[in-house]
Motif scaffolding. Structure first.
Motif, mmCIF file in Angstrom:
data_model
loop_
_atom_site.group_PDB
_atom_site.id
_atom_site.type_symbol
_atom_site.label_atom_id
_atom_site.label_comp_id
_atom_site.label_asym_id
_atom_site.label_seq_id
_atom_site.Cartn_x
_atom_site.Cartn_y
_atom_site.Cartn_z
ATOM 1 N N LEU A 36 42.401 49.910 44.938
ATOM 2 C CA LEU A 36 41.442 50.300 43.904
ATOM 3 C C LEU A 36 41.885 51.524 43.117
ATOM 4 C CD1 LEU A 36 38.179 49.808 45.978
ATOM 5 C CD2 LEU A 36 39.069 48.305 44.195
ATOM 6 N N ARG A 51 42.691 41.634 46.174
ATOM 7 C CA ARG A 51 41.946 41.266 44.967
ATOM 8 C C ARG A 51 41.162 39.972 45.193
ATOM 9 N NH1 ARG A 51 41.396 45.736 42.256
ATOM 10 N NH2 ARG A 51 43.335 46.639 41.500
ATOM 11 N N ILE A 54 38.103 40.792 47.201
ATOM 12 C CA ILE A 54 37.148 41.491 46.336
ATOM 13 C C ILE A 54 36.407 40.489 45.457
ATOM 14 C CG2 ILE A 54 37.019 42.995 44.292
ATOM 15 C CD1 ILE A 54 39.220 44.729 45.609
ATOM 16 N N GLU A 55 37.197 39.521 44.924
ATOM 17 C CA GLU A 55 36.621 38.514 44.033
ATOM 18 C C GLU A 55 35.629 37.627 44.779
ATOM 19 O OE1 GLU A 55 38.825 35.551 41.334
ATOM 20 O OE2 GLU A 55 40.135 37.302 41.348
ATOM 21 N N GLN A 60 33.028 44.731 43.103
ATOM 22 C CA GLN A 60 33.793 45.088 41.911
ATOM 23 C C GLN A 60 33.503 46.487 41.398
ATOM 24 O OE1 GLN A 60 33.471 42.095 38.888
ATOM 25 N NE2 GLN A 60 35.033 40.846 39.860
ATOM 26 N N SER A 62 33.731 49.328 39.086
ATOM 27 C CA SER A 62 34.103 49.254 37.678
ATOM 28 C C SER A 62 34.775 50.539 37.238
ATOM 29 C CB SER A 62 32.847 49.023 36.846
ATOM 30 O OG SER A 62 33.032 49.529 35.555
ATOM 31 N N ALA B 124 45.825 41.239 37.923
ATOM 32 C CA ALA B 124 44.606 41.277 38.743
ATOM 33 C C ALA B 124 44.028 42.689 38.793
ATOM 34 C CB ALA B 124 44.918 40.775 40.160
ATOM 35 N N ASP B 125 44.904 43.694 38.902
ATOM 36 C CA ASP B 125 44.443 45.095 38.902
ATOM 37 C C ASP B 125 43.666 45.407 37.626
ATOM 38 O OD1 ASP B 125 45.814 45.533 41.276
ATOM 39 O OD2 ASP B 125 47.575 46.414 40.291
ATOM 40 N N ALA B 128 40.320 43.637 37.526
ATOM 41 C CA ALA B 128 39.370 44.201 38.487
ATOM 42 C C ALA B 128 38.876 45.572 38.037
ATOM 43 C CB ALA B 128 40.028 44.297 39.861
ATOM 44 N N GLN B 129 39.764 46.336 37.440
ATOM 45 C CA GLN B 129 39.380 47.676 36.968
ATOM 46 C C GLN B 129 38.617 47.609 35.647
ATOM 47 O OE1 GLN B 129 43.317 49.234 36.695
ATOM 48 N NE2 GLN B 129 43.457 49.832 38.840
ATOM 49 N N ARG B 130 38.465 46.393 35.132
ATOM 50 C CA ARG B 130 37.859 46.211 33.798
ATOM 51 C C ARG B 130 38.536 47.102 32.765
ATOM 52 N NH1 ARG B 130 31.649 45.326 35.581
ATOM 53 N NH2 ARG B 130 32.182 43.857 37.223
#
Lengths: 347, 347
Positions: A36, A51, A54-55, A60, A62, B124-125, B128-130
């Motif tokens: 993260l 990942r 997490i999905e 998630q 942000s 993916a990172d 996930a981090q938007r």
């Protein structure tokens, strides 16, 4: 820091914890935290596994929410050079810069802007939108307005390149390659190899950047120190053809040079083409050097002797200076001479 | 939309309105709103004036806060090619892409990633981090894993380049330049000019990208159609030297070609150097063409006939496809042949 990121995001009313993600992925909580916060430290296969967990669990955290909390965008802004292709170093520099920024867990936002004071409006937009936390500057010009403007607003930045001519007064922190030093070293090396007519081949005004003048200054000062004549010619355009024409004027002189120090690789390749056209041998009859160690340098037959700009060291220094806080400082890095057959220097 | 952005940020307990900013800057409220939402529509001088008013009044709508509300980062992700300098089109493409994204009020985030499936972890990172809303892909390879992976997750993307060989099945939307068509057109033009031995000069396997094979296919199919012999040679490296050696094998043949279609500009410049070394004249004795219309094409004496990739059209199409929603579609753009003295085609 890890604790602050253990956001429990609910899915179907259930709070999902970082511990559950770790269990599902079969890794430690620290590894989930690393994925993260510092994914670059985790190998790609593990990252994909975490990942996926997490999905599937709907956990998630942000980055947007996190950045609101810390008031940091996590992004560094970098303005792309206005004239793409002008420098063959642009591409390797951007790649190295992106990697250096990523190594600190941040990302690079690139943008375009008009040259000069007009471009400041774009910097102002990005600051006002809080789109970036800081800037990396490059393609600096004489009296560049960006440095003073950013410094007066307290916006962090680091500059690749000096704002000639007032470099002693340059606001902020910079790193640059010692072009003058590298060209002086080339002259010394050529002189040691027996050359005493060493010409310079640069660009005709308007010179694209201070860096070009800096390289010429290094050549000139060393020629003076060694008591060598100062022969120079200038290409009308940054092209092989322009360089070939300029080289022709040098080679047509009553006392032609036996070595030509070109201000850039593209110019040097043009010089080599003119040398070959006259059935002279580069590295034998006429020695030729370039600057940048671009893809052209290993592309010509036998290779081009040139000066390598240390991209990884430049960009690592930029990132360090970015985080050094307000102040003025400069770091001058050595270019490294790479000897190939166009000028077989004994280094 | 304008209303939602009239954040009244308080300074010293006083609410600052967009109206006050407009009054202080001496512009309309719409102009202030444009500076905030679509600064690219406002001229730089006005933008700086409005920014100064915003700064002095302490009115600062935060992009971070806005992005939390809309759940959009306002950023598009783009992975830099792994091998900088491999293609001379990288730099102009990135510049045009950045401008095209900015014209829609978004920004470009660049990143690096390992090639192939390993690189998916970085995508993916970012998801996930938007950190980004969507991706632009380029440097596609045969069976590229990114397209299917992104499509299956519903992540918006648009691809510059096809995922040979299964382009009919390619997930998502793509735009590409018709390299086969352009090379076929070169063969037709050369044939019309009287050439009937038109060789191809490409890269030896492993071929860097499907684009190289596509160009060769266009040359080969057109030679077959016209009943011309198929002479081809391959450079060991993407260098002038490699191309010169390959050209030598073609020119040493019992029936040497009178024209050489090179798969890239750097190769073509190497071919020209070999032609000149043999005291043959490019564009007279041997016609030579390249691909990309890079800085090299206008750099060699008399200029190189080559194929220009329409950077602005490519990137505008990419942005349009990005916003077209899920689905499969492809746009094939024509490359434009630029005739110069290395092959004076009558177009």
């Amino acid at each position: 820091m890890t604790g602050g990121l253990e956001w429990a995001v609910t899915t179907d009313g259930q709070a999902v914890t970082l511990r559950q993600v770790a269990a599902q992925a079969g890794v430690s909580r620290q590894t989930v935290s690393n994925v993260l916060n510092a994914p670059e430290r985790v190998d790609p296969a593990t990252r994909l596994k975490v990942r996926a967990a997490i999905e599937s669990l709907g956990y998630q955290p942000s980055r947007t929410a996190r950045s609101l909390a810390t008031r940091q965008a996590g992004l560094i802004g970098y303005c792309l050079a206005r004239h793409p292709g002008r420098s063959l170093f642009t591409d390797p520099f951007l790649h190295a810069l992106t990697e250096a920024i990523e190594a600190t867990g941040r990302r690079l936002l690139v943008f375009t802007a008009p040259e000069g004071a007009e471009g400041l409006a774009t910097y102002a937009d990005l600051i006002a939108q809080r789109a970036v936390d800081a800037f990396i500057l490059s393609d600096t010009v004489d009296g560049d307005p960006r440095h003073g403007w950013l410094a007066s607003r307290g916006v962090p930045f680091a500059s690749f390149g000096r704002t000639w001519p007032e470099q002693g007064e340059q606001p902020g922190r910079w790193v640059d390659v010692d072009g003058a030093g590298a060209c002086a070293e080339l002259v010394r090396g050529l002189h040691s190899a027996g050359h005493d007519r060493i010409a310079f081949l640069g660009w005709r005004d308007p010179v694209p950047v201070g860096a070009a003048k800096d390289r010429q200054r290094g050549w000139r000062d060393e020629c003076r120190r060694l008591g060598l004549p100062e022969q120079a010619a200038y290409a009308d355009s940054d092209s092989m053809e322009g360089a070939a024409h300029a080289a022709a004027t040098l080679l047509d002189a009553a006392q032609p040079p036996t070595a030509i120090v070109a201000a850039g690789d593209l110019l040097a390749v043009g010089v080599i083409s003119e040398v070959r056209r006259r059935e002279l041998r580069p590295g034998h009859d006429i020695w030729v050097t370039g600057f940048d160690d671009s893809l052209l340098a290993t592309s010509v037959e036998g290779g081009l002797t040139t000066v390598r700009q240390p991209a990884a060291e430049i960009t690592a220094t930029l990132v360090r200076l970015l985080d050094a806080g307000p102040g003025r400082s400069g770091v001058l890095l050595d270019g490294r001479i790479v000897s190939r057959s166009s000028a077989p220097l004994d280094l």
